[in-house]
Design a protein around this motif. Structure first.
Motif, PDB file in Angstrom:
ATOM      1  N   GLN A   1      43.724  28.847  41.908  1.00 31.67           N
ATOM      2  CA  GLN A   1      42.940  27.670  41.624  1.00 31.67           C
ATOM      3  C   GLN A   1      41.550  27.805  41.063  1.00 31.67           C
ATOM      4  O   GLN A   1      40.880  26.847  40.214  1.00 31.67           O
ATOM      5  CB  GLN A   1      42.599  26.859  42.810  1.00 31.67           C
ATOM      6  N   ALA A   2      41.083  29.063  41.022  1.00 33.62           N
ATOM      7  CA  ALA A   2      39.958  29.189  40.340  1.00 33.62           C
ATOM      8  C   ALA A   2      39.733  29.284  38.980  1.00 33.62           C
ATOM      9  O   ALA A   2      39.034  29.185  38.066  1.00 33.62           O
ATOM     10  CB  ALA A   2      39.203  30.509  40.849  1.00 33.62           C
ATOM     11  N   GLY A   3      41.253  29.566  38.463  1.00 36.33           N
ATOM     12  CA  GLY A   3      41.493  29.268  37.091  1.00 36.33           C
ATOM     13  C   GLY A   3      41.055  30.653  36.166  1.00 36.33           C
ATOM     14  O   GLY A   3      41.194  31.773  36.699  1.00 36.33           O
ATOM     15  N   GLY A   4      41.285  30.563  34.831  1.00 34.03           N
ATOM     16  CA  GLY A   4      41.216  31.569  33.757  1.00 34.03           C
ATOM     17  C   GLY A   4      39.929  32.584  34.171  1.00 34.03           C
ATOM     18  O   GLY A   4      40.347  33.852  33.884  1.00 34.03           O
ATOM     19  N   LEU A   5      38.821  31.946  34.296  1.00 31.66           N
ATOM     20  CA  LEU A   5      37.579  32.968  34.448  1.00 31.66           C
ATOM     21  C   LEU A   5      37.658  33.820  35.656  1.00 31.66           C
ATOM     22  O   LEU A   5      37.368  35.052  35.518  1.00 31.66           O
ATOM     23  CB  LEU A   5      36.340  31.871  34.617  1.00 31.66           C
ATOM     24  N   HIS A   6      38.072  33.273  36.835  1.00 25.04           N
ATOM     25  CA  HIS A   6      38.193  34.188  38.040  1.00 25.04           C
ATOM     26  C   HIS A   6      39.575  35.054  37.577  1.00 25.04           C
ATOM     27  O   HIS A   6      39.385  36.289  38.131  1.00 25.04           O
ATOM     28  CB  HIS A   6      38.563  33.288  39.102  1.00 25.04           C
ATOM     29  N   ALA A   7      40.517  34.934  37.212  1.00 24.57           N
ATOM     30  CA  ALA A   7      41.593  35.699  37.079  1.00 24.57           C
ATOM     31  C   ALA A   7      41.134  36.950  35.864  1.00 24.57           C
ATOM     32  O   ALA A   7      41.571  37.915  36.238  1.00 24.57           O
ATOM     33  CB  ALA A   7      42.795  34.984  36.172  1.00 24.57           C
ATOM     34  N   ALA A   8      40.201  36.488  35.187  1.00 26.94           N
ATOM     35  CA  ALA A   8      39.744  37.471  33.945  1.00 26.94           C
ATOM     36  C   ALA A   8      38.785  38.530  35.004  1.00 26.94           C
ATOM     37  O   ALA A   8      38.986  39.600  34.680  1.00 26.94           O
ATOM     38  CB  ALA A   8      39.047  36.962  33.054  1.00 26.94           C
ATOM     39  N   TRP A   9      38.098  37.852  35.890  1.00 29.32           N
ATOM     40  CA  TRP A   9      37.341  38.812  36.809  1.00 29.32           C
ATOM     41  C   TRP A   9      38.083  39.757  37.668  1.00 29.32           C
ATOM     42  O   TRP A   9      37.658  40.907  37.742  1.00 29.32           O
ATOM     43  CB  TRP A   9      36.350  37.753  37.462  1.00 29.32           C
ATOM     44  N   VAL A  10      39.229  39.153  37.949  1.00 27.84           N
ATOM     45  CA  VAL A  10      40.035  39.962  39.047  1.00 27.84           C
ATOM     46  C   VAL A  10      40.485  41.095  38.235  1.00 27.84           C
ATOM     47  O   VAL A  10      40.706  42.409  38.655  1.00 27.84           O
ATOM     48  CB  VAL A  10      41.325  39.197  39.632  1.00 27.84           C
ATOM     49  N   ALA A  11      41.113  40.746  37.059  1.00 29.73           N
ATOM     50  CA  ALA A  11      41.540  42.012  36.138  1.00 29.73           C
ATOM     51  C   ALA A  11      40.587  42.765  35.838  1.00 29.73           C
ATOM     52  O   ALA A  11      40.885  44.091  35.617  1.00 29.73           O
ATOM     53  CB  ALA A  11      42.204  41.311  35.033  1.00 29.73           C
ATOM     54  N   PHE A  12      39.193  42.597  35.474  1.00 30.13           N
ATOM     55  CA  PHE A  12      38.310  43.322  35.104  1.00 30.13           C
ATOM     56  C   PHE A  12      37.832  44.488  36.002  1.00 30.13           C
ATOM     57  O   PHE A  12      37.693  45.752  35.727  1.00 30.13           O
ATOM     58  CB  PHE A  12      36.885  42.498  34.426  1.00 30.13           C
ATOM     59  N   VAL A  13      37.699  44.084  37.320  1.00 27.20           N
ATOM     60  CA  VAL A  13      37.323  44.957  38.271  1.00 27.20           C
ATOM     61  C   VAL A  13      38.357  45.784  38.685  1.00 27.20           C
ATOM     62  O   VAL A  13      38.154  46.869  39.276  1.00 27.20           O
ATOM     63  CB  VAL A  13      36.767  43.990  39.723  1.00 27.20           C
ATOM     64  N   ASP A  14      39.421  45.520  38.442  1.00 31.16           N
ATOM     65  CA  ASP A  14      40.786  46.443  38.765  1.00 31.16           C
ATOM     66  C   ASP A  14      40.985  47.565  37.720  1.00 31.16           C
ATOM     67  O   ASP A  14      41.285  48.593  38.218  1.00 31.16           O
ATOM     68  CB  ASP A  14      42.149  45.730  39.074  1.00 31.16           C
ATOM     69  N   VAL A  15      40.920  47.291  36.427  1.00 32.69           N
ATOM     70  CA  VAL A  15      40.974  48.000  35.612  1.00 32.69           C
ATOM     71  C   VAL A  15      40.461  49.541  35.596  1.00 32.69           C
ATOM     72  O   VAL A  15      41.101  50.621  35.357  1.00 32.69           O
ATOM     73  CB  VAL A  15      40.974  47.635  34.101  1.00 32.69           C
ATOM     74  N   PRO A  16      39.037  49.643  35.785  1.00 35.37           N
ATOM     75  CA  PRO A  16      38.535  50.919  35.848  1.00 35.37           C
ATOM     76  C   PRO A  16      39.029  51.826  37.041  1.00 35.37           C
ATOM     77  O   PRO A  16      39.221  53.047  36.767  1.00 35.37           O
ATOM     78  CB  PRO A  16      36.963  50.550  36.297  1.00 35.37           C
ATOM     79  N   GLY A  17      39.683  51.469  37.977  1.00 35.34           N
ATOM     80  CA  GLY A  17      40.174  52.411  38.823  1.00 35.34           C
ATOM     81  C   GLY A  17      41.341  53.039  38.443  1.00 35.34           C
ATOM     82  O   GLY A  17      41.757  54.200  38.660  1.00 35.34           O
ATOM     83  N   TYR A  18      42.290  52.096  37.726  1.00 34.41           N
ATOM     84  CA  TYR A  18      43.364  52.559  36.916  1.00 34.41           C
ATOM     85  C   TYR A  18      43.100  53.642  35.924  1.00 34.41           C
ATOM     86  O   TYR A  18      43.751  54.724  36.026  1.00 34.41           O
ATOM     87  CB  TYR A  18      44.338  51.542  36.548  1.00 34.41           C
ATOM     88  N   LEU A  19      42.169  53.448  35.172  1.00 35.31           N
ATOM     89  CA  LEU A  19      41.605  54.367  33.990  1.00 35.31           C
ATOM     90  C   LEU A  19      41.289  55.648  34.767  1.00 35.31           C
ATOM     91  O   LEU A  19      41.523  56.582  34.171  1.00 35.31           O
ATOM     92  CB  LEU A  19      40.654  53.675  33.305  1.00 35.31           C
ATOM     93  N   LEU A  20      40.538  55.614  35.864  1.00 35.91           N
ATOM     94  CA  LEU A  20      40.010  56.906  36.275  1.00 35.91           C
ATOM     95  C   LEU A  20      41.277  57.573  36.982  1.00 35.91           C
ATOM     96  O   LEU A  20      41.246  58.998  36.825  1.00 35.91           O
ATOM     97  CB  LEU A  20      39.071  56.530  37.669  1.00 35.91           C
ATOM     98  N   GLY A  21      42.020  56.987  37.343  1.00 38.24           N
ATOM     99  CA  GLY A  21      43.487  57.904  38.004  1.00 38.24           C
ATOM    100  C   GLY A  21      44.017  58.501  36.797  1.00 38.24           C
ATOM    101  O   GLY A  21      44.469  59.612  37.055  1.00 38.24           O
ATOM    102  N   MET A  22      44.256  57.637  35.925  1.00 41.28           N
ATOM    103  CA  MET A  22      44.879  58.415  34.668  1.00 41.28           C
ATOM    104  C   MET A  22      44.223  59.626  34.213  1.00 41.28           C
ATOM    105  O   MET A  22      44.695  60.666  33.724  1.00 41.28           O
ATOM    106  CB  MET A  22      45.192  57.275  33.477  1.00 41.28           C
ATOM    107  N   VAL A  23      42.827  59.554  33.822  1.00 42.27           N
ATOM    108  CA  VAL A  23      42.195  60.390  33.413  1.00 42.27           C
ATOM    109  C   VAL A  23      42.138  61.706  34.277  1.00 42.27           C
ATOM    110  O   VAL A  23      42.219  62.985  33.710  1.00 42.27           O
ATOM    111  CB  VAL A  23      40.567  60.041  33.171  1.00 42.27           C
ATOM    112  N   LEU A  24      41.928  61.527  35.649  1.00 42.52           N
ATOM    113  CA  LEU A  24      41.946  62.463  36.687  1.00 42.52           C
ATOM    114  C   LEU A  24      43.196  63.224  36.449  1.00 42.52           C
ATOM    115  O   LEU A  24      43.319  64.597  36.558  1.00 42.52           O
ATOM    116  CB  LEU A  24      41.400  62.082  37.789  1.00 42.52           C
TER     117      LEU A  24
END
Length: 357
Positions: free
Chosen positions: A102-125
């Motif tokens: 219900q928060a819409g696209g802005l909050h969805a973008a924020w949810v995606a933004f904070v998750d991505v660094p963890g995935y990238l860190l796992g790939m790099v390591l």
């Protein structure tokens, strides 16, 4: 997808994984592949807040990084970040979490933004630690080396990125950090254990070559039997994981390493989907780590078949090597222009060269 020259065997070759400059098209292809696998993970995993999401995409990103020189890593990681952000944001918009959707696209973008660094860190390591494994080419025939591959490429990267994943869950979903971090660890480990050995094999043999080698009636039949047994046990038995293991052990003993790895991946995908639709449900638990413990049963279902397949492949390769040496020695024996003969322990002649005749 661009591929390397096919190999005739099932081994993982570190020389074929040696980094070299890739074209922008290659970078985009692998980034989109990572994104596609991420969409599969998001689609089939339990969407409820705080639940374990089995994450399969990191294995693909790590292997892609291993095939690139370090100077191309930033460009590739930027592309992967954009693709993952788009995939995660899209799924966040249709999330069953009412507060998020219900928060819409802005909050969805924020949810995606904070998750991505963890995935990238796992790939790099994972890529960095696997590059430092000197016996990587023996992963397809040595259980010890395969265990190191899973430790360096699956468990340790998931452990290292779990605190960041827990923080992302706190920021995006206002969840409990310890629960989010543990779920991140369990989901990342299961996904990488299921996919990393297969992706390494595909990257070194060539995707087209591997598809041709696998797409045979006997392999497809084994896959269908394994999935059928898994579906039957999941819907009929209170504790189905032991029965699920049986066809995977059968495939490991009777078939090739490639077929075993493909079926292992399919079983992992199917189990995640069954949990998603409520066929396999974690039992009620009053402790915060109860659901994560249930997923360890999923991991325990995948590992025995994987290691047995590697052991069987090593035995087959050893047997073939001995047969090749025997054939070479016999060829040299017959080609030598001398009156050779062989005797046994009691001094009896058991074989003579053709010149004796």
């Amino acid at each position: 997808m661009q591929t390397d020259e096919p190999r005739a065997d099932n081994a993982v070759s570190s020389s074929l994984l040696a980094p070299r400059d890739r074209t922008p098209g290659w970078l985009w292809q692998w980034a989109l592949l990572v994104g596609a696998v991420a969409c599969v993970s998001l689609a089939i995993s339990d969407p409820r807040p705080g639940q374990v999401m089995v994450w399969f995409a990191n294995a693909f990103g790590a292997v892609a990084l291993m095939r690139l020189p370090k100077r191309q890593w930033p460009a590739f990681l930027v592309l992967v970040a954009l693709v993952l952000w788009a995939a995660h944001g899209g799924f966040a918009l249709v999330s069953p979490n009412v507060a998020v959707s219900q928060a819409g696209g802005l909050h969805a973008a924020w949810v995606a933004f904070v998750d991505v660094p963890g995935y990238l860190l796992g790939m790099v390591l994972a890529a960095l630690w696997l590059e430092r494994l000197p016996a990587l080419e023996q992963a397809g025939e040595s259980p010890t080396v395969q265990a190191q591959v899973l430790l360096r490429g699956a468990l340790l990267p998931a452990m290292a990125s779990a605190p960041l994943g827990g923080l992302a869950g706190m920021l995006a979903l206002r969840g409990d950090w310890s629960n989010m971090a543990l779920n991140w660890l369990v989901g990342g480990t299961i996904g990488s254990v299921a996919m990393l050995p297969l992706v390494l094999l595909l990257a070194t043999r060539g995707v087209r070559s591997a598809v041709r080698a696998w797409f045979q009636p006997v392999h497809v039949g084994m896959a269908l039997i394994s999935l059928s047994v898994m579906l039957w046990s999941a819907t009929s038995l209170p504790k189905p994981f032991v029965v699920m293991l049986a066809p995977m052990v059968w495939v490991a003993v009777r078939s090739t390493l490639l077929n075993s790895l493909v079926i292992n991946g399919l079983i992992a995908l199917a189990m995640a989907a069954l949990i998603r639709v409520g066929v396999l449900l974690p039992p009620p638990s009053s402790i915060w780590w109860g659901d994560a413990v249930y997923y360890i049963s999923v991991l325990a279902t995948l590992l025995p078949g994987l290691f047995l397949a590697v052991m069987s492949e090593g035995q087959r390769r050893m047997t073939q090597a001995l047969a090749d040496r025997e054939a070479r020695a016999l060829s040299l024996y017959r080609a030598t222009p001398a009156m050779l003969h062989s005797i046994d322990g009691s001094g009896c002649i058991v074989q003579v060269h053709q010149l004796w005749l």
